[in-house]
Motif scaffolding. Structure first.
Motif, short mmCIF file in Angstrom:
data_model
loop_
_atom_site.label_atom_id
_atom_site.label_comp_id
_atom_site.label_asym_id
_atom_site.label_seq_id
_atom_site.Cartn_x
_atom_site.Cartn_y
_atom_site.Cartn_z
N ILE A 4 0.26 4.14 -0.42
CA ILE A 4 -0.05 2.78 -0.87
C ILE A 4 0.00 2.77 -2.40
O ILE A 4 -0.60 3.63 -3.06
CB ILE A 4 -1.46 2.33 -0.42
CG1 ILE A 4 -1.60 2.48 1.11
CG2 ILE A 4 -1.73 0.89 -0.85
CD1 ILE A 4 -3.00 2.19 1.63
N MET A 5 0.74 1.82 -2.95
CA MET A 5 0.79 1.66 -4.40
C MET A 5 -0.09 0.47 -4.77
O MET A 5 -0.03 -0.57 -4.10
CB MET A 5 2.24 1.43 -4.81
CG MET A 5 2.53 1.57 -6.27
SD MET A 5 4.36 1.69 -6.51
CE MET A 5 4.64 0.08 -7.21
N VAL A 6 -0.90 0.64 -5.80
CA VAL A 6 -1.82 -0.45 -6.20
C VAL A 6 -1.61 -0.77 -7.68
O VAL A 6 -1.59 0.13 -8.52
CB VAL A 6 -3.30 -0.03 -5.99
CG1 VAL A 6 -4.23 -1.18 -6.36
CG2 VAL A 6 -3.55 0.39 -4.56
N ILE B 193 -8.37 1.73 3.57
CA ILE B 193 -7.29 2.05 4.51
C ILE B 193 -7.11 3.58 4.55
O ILE B 193 -6.98 4.19 5.61
CB ILE B 193 -5.97 1.37 4.10
CG1 ILE B 193 -6.12 -0.15 4.14
CG2 ILE B 193 -4.81 1.82 5.02
CD1 ILE B 193 -5.02 -0.91 3.40
N LYS B 194 -7.15 4.19 3.37
CA LYS B 194 -7.01 5.64 3.27
C LYS B 194 -8.12 6.34 4.04
O LYS B 194 -7.88 7.29 4.78
CB LYS B 194 -7.06 6.05 1.78
CG LYS B 194 -7.01 7.54 1.51
CD LYS B 194 -7.19 7.78 0.00
CE LYS B 194 -7.52 9.23 -0.30
NZ LYS B 194 -6.30 10.07 -0.32
N ALA C 27 -2.16 4.55 -8.19
CA ALA C 27 -2.49 3.39 -9.03
C ALA C 27 -1.47 3.32 -10.15
O ALA C 27 -1.18 4.32 -10.81
CB ALA C 27 -3.89 3.55 -9.61
N VAL C 28 -0.88 2.14 -10.36
CA VAL C 28 0.15 2.00 -11.39
C VAL C 28 -0.23 0.86 -12.35
O VAL C 28 -0.83 -0.13 -11.94
CB VAL C 28 1.54 1.72 -10.78
CG1 VAL C 28 1.96 2.87 -9.87
CG2 VAL C 28 1.57 0.42 -9.99
N GLU D 216 8.87 5.72 -5.45
CA GLU D 216 7.72 6.18 -4.67
C GLU D 216 7.83 5.88 -3.18
O GLU D 216 7.14 6.50 -2.38
CB GLU D 216 6.43 5.53 -5.20
CG GLU D 216 6.08 5.91 -6.65
CD GLU D 216 5.49 7.31 -6.74
OE1 GLU D 216 5.00 7.80 -5.71
OE2 GLU D 216 5.56 7.92 -7.83
N ASN D 217 8.64 4.89 -2.83
CA ASN D 217 8.75 4.46 -1.43
C ASN D 217 7.43 4.25 -0.72
O ASN D 217 7.18 4.83 0.35
CB ASN D 217 9.59 5.47 -0.64
CG ASN D 217 11.04 5.40 -1.05
OD1 ASN D 217 11.62 4.32 -1.11
ND2 ASN D 217 11.61 6.54 -1.39
N PRO D 218 6.57 3.39 -1.25
CA PRO D 218 5.29 3.14 -0.56
C PRO D 218 5.49 2.30 0.70
O PRO D 218 6.49 1.58 0.82
CB PRO D 218 4.48 2.35 -1.60
CG PRO D 218 5.53 1.64 -2.41
CD PRO D 218 6.73 2.56 -2.45
N ASP D 219 4.54 2.40 1.64
CA ASP D 219 4.57 1.55 2.83
C ASP D 219 3.94 0.20 2.54
O ASP D 219 4.13 -0.77 3.27
CB ASP D 219 3.77 2.21 3.97
CG ASP D 219 4.28 3.60 4.25
OD1 ASP D 219 5.34 3.71 4.86
OD2 ASP D 219 3.63 4.57 3.80
#
Ligand SMILES: Cc1cc2nc3c(=O)[nH]c(=O)nc-3n(C[C@H](O)[C@H](O)[C@H](O)COP(=O)(O)OP(=O)(O)OC[C@H]3O[C@@H](n4cnc5c(N)ncnc54)[C@H](O)[C@@H]3O)c2cc1C
Lengths: 313, 249
Positions: free
Chosen positions: B4-6, B50-51, B61-62, B109-112
């Motif tokens: 997950i990217m946030v 979720i994690k 985190a970006v 990163e190919n996050p879902d």
């Protein structure tokens, strides 16, 4: 000439008043020629309503089974395709427009100006930032298509009296299947709509329960007013989310706003800056709401509200 | 779900009342308390929940911003993000540019799932998530107040003007979150210490091949018109009298 396309918001039966407000905003642009597009499964009724708005030249119906529910992923590619013939594309700063317009802008590869509150030229606008604590004047590049959302509380609705042409448009756009509508829930009431009501009564955390909110509904019914709430009241479950007024709720512009047991946090005040008259009832004489209230009354709401109801009769 | 990217934006703290510079050139930011945009905190909290429910999910985190944005990313790491990426720039970043940066990171990163706040409380634009979803050619679920996952998809309930609306989206997707989705956790001191050892990579717009295009020129910044302090009345009867006189009731 500036050719302006407005995406009409509706529920299949009624054109949302936000559309008429977008028309007024668009009419402020020099040499504007205004088209309203309505997307739906059957837009015959709402297209007629849009055509009756003063200032609208043409109405485009985009009827398609997939357009039954407003999904940004479905609407945006169609709106982007329609946009080809226009210099400007406007949508309302409602949850519908906020969802749809940036997706459309990105598909067109252009920026968006959010929350237009005043038009100063075809590419020059004023908009609020920092919850309305600063107002910026921004200018966009006239060589690019301009995508914007309109802060509907800043504009009066365009009156009836128009006589636009209505045409159906079929768009050859393939639509994604990755997004599906499941359902909606609204606390439908017979009360006036919060966003268009001339009178609004709002309650805050001080109400203490959903049960006590009935005090406000009862007073509101006497006055023909809509009922709103602060975030604290919504968070606590005293009122449903669609009643929230403020930076993250609804931005409203009633003739009279009566804030009851609301402290007046900046995020709340953002929602009521355009109210003609603000009345505050709060037991704390130091509450920040009194800094902006036209009429203030210090006291206990549980005593004052029933008394008001009796006096108004 | 694996990653997950946030998005985390550094903004003036929501409790600080900003002031406009006298010469109209902008907002006075010097010395103000800076924090994580409150909506982004909620996005991160959701990712962490979720994690915690799943297994082996990485939360990244970006952020895009000045060097000091590392402070906000350290807060995100202290809350529980596994690692952080700062795209460091002094340029003013508009939403379309931010979306392009996040797109470049998404491709790496190919996050879902990408979780963002529905708006930042500085420019109040409410655009980045929707733009990112369009550029990424993926679904968007905006203003989420409830998110539920099943295999390969999610059901998202959003707060809309009329009430609540629920849609289903395939993953990967972009979601923007609203205030009532959750209540973010407080950061504890030991977590701050631990966060210092977590990886925080710094990269640049150039490295991601994104230009800091300025789409809009800001010509002027002004304070809003001030409302005048009004009158006080002593009781309900006087209030009704005043409102009647004004023709309001
Ligand atoms: C990012 C962000 C976005 C936000 N968006 C919004 C938004 O859209 N809308 C919004 O409203 N808030 C919003 N907030 C929250 C805002 O900061 C305040 O927390 C909220 O508005 C407070 O609600 P309140 O005035 O009901 O509660 P409080 O601040 O607790 O005030 C209650 C008031 O009631 C008075 N009172 C108590 N008892 C009585 C009585 N018996 N009679 C009379 N008066 C009484 C008290 O004196 C007090 O002034 C947001 C916050 C953040 C961080």
């Amino acid at each position: 000439m500036h050719k302006i396309l407005i995406i009409g918001e509706h529920d299949g039966k009624t054109l949302n008043p936000a559309t008429a407000k977008c028309v007024t905003c668009a009419a402020g642009i020099p040499e504007a020629e205004i088209t309203v597009a309505v997307f739906g499964a059957d837009t015959s009724t709402v297209a007629t309503q849009a055509a009756a708005l003063s200032g609208v030249k043409a109405v485009l119906r985009v009827d398609r089974a997939e357009n039954l529910h407003p999904l940004a992923a479905i609407f945006a590619p169609q709106l982007a395709a329609l946009a080809a013939d226009y210099t400007h594309v406007f949508g309302p700063s409602t949850s519908f427009g906020k969802d749809l317009m940036p997706r459309t802008a990105a598909l067109l590869g252009v920026a968006q100006v959010s929350d237009l509150m005043a038009v100063e030229g075809a590419y020059r606008f004023r908009r609020p930032i920092y919850a309305g604590n600063a107002i910026v004047t921004v200018e966009a590049d006239p060589s690019r298509k301009l995508i914007a959302t309109v802060r509907v509380a800043s504009f009066q609705a365009a009156p009836a009296g128009g006589n636009a042409t209505v045409a159906s448009k079929s768009l050859d756009v393939s639509l994604p299947s990755h997004t599906r509508y499941i359902g909606a829930k609204s606390g439908s009431t017979d009360r006036p709509d919060l966003q268009t009501a001339a009178r609004v009564i709002s309650g805050g955390r001080a109400l203490g329960s959903a049960e006590n909110f009935k005090l406000l509904f009862s007073l509101a019914d006497k006055l023909g007013a809509a009922v709103g709430a602060s975030r604290a009241a919504v968070d606590a479950g005293y009122a449903p989310n669609e009643m929230q007024v403020g930076q993250t709720g609804k931005i409203i512009s009633p003739e009279i706003y009566i804030a009851i047991g609301i402290s007046g946090a900046i995020q709340h005040l953002t929602g009521i800056k355009d109210a003609r008259t603000i009345v505050a009832i709060n037991k704390d004489g130091e509450a920040p709401i009194f800094e902006v209230a036209d009429v203030g009354l210090v006291g206990d709401l549980f005593q004052i509200v029933p008394e008001l109801e009796r006096l108004i009769g | 779900m694996q990653k997950i990217m946030v998005g985390i934006k550094r903004v003036v703290d929501f409790n600080v009342r900003i002031r406009v510079k006298a010469d109209g050139s902008g907002v006075m930011l010097d010395g103000l308390k800076m924090s994580v945009n409150p909506f982004d905190e909620i996005a991160l909290e959701e990712a962490l929940r979720i994690k915690e429910r799943g297994s082996n999910i990485e939360v990244v985190a970006v952020s895009i911003g000045v060097a000091d944005t590392q402070q906000q990313l350290r807060t995100a790491l202290a809350m529980g993000a596994d690692r952080a990426i700062l795209v460091q720039t002094d340029a003013a970043i508009e939403p379309l540019t931010a979306a392009k940066v996040f797109l470049a990171l998404a491709k790496q990163e190919n996050p879902d799932l990408i979780l963002l706040g529905k708006q930042a409380i500085d420019d109040d634009a409410n655009q980045t998530g929707q733009m990112l979803a369009a550029l990424w050619e993926r679904p968007q679920a905006t203003f989420a107040s409830k998110i539920e996952f099943s295999t390969g998809k999610a059901s998202v309930t959003s707060e809309v003007d009329a009430g609540l609306k629920t849609i289903e989206v395939d993953l990967p997707a972009v979601m923007t979150v609203d205030l009532r989705l959750n209540e973010p956790r407080y950061v504890k001191l030991p977590d701050i210490m631990k966060a210092k050892k977590k990886p925080l990579d710094v990269t640049s717009l150039d490295a991601l091949s994104v230009g800091a295009t300025g789409w809009l020129k800001t010509l002027k910044t002004e304070p809003p018109p001030q409302r005048q302090k009004g009158i006080m009345v002593k009781d309900a009867a006087e209030l009704v009298e005043v409102l009647k006189k004004k023709g309001l009731i």
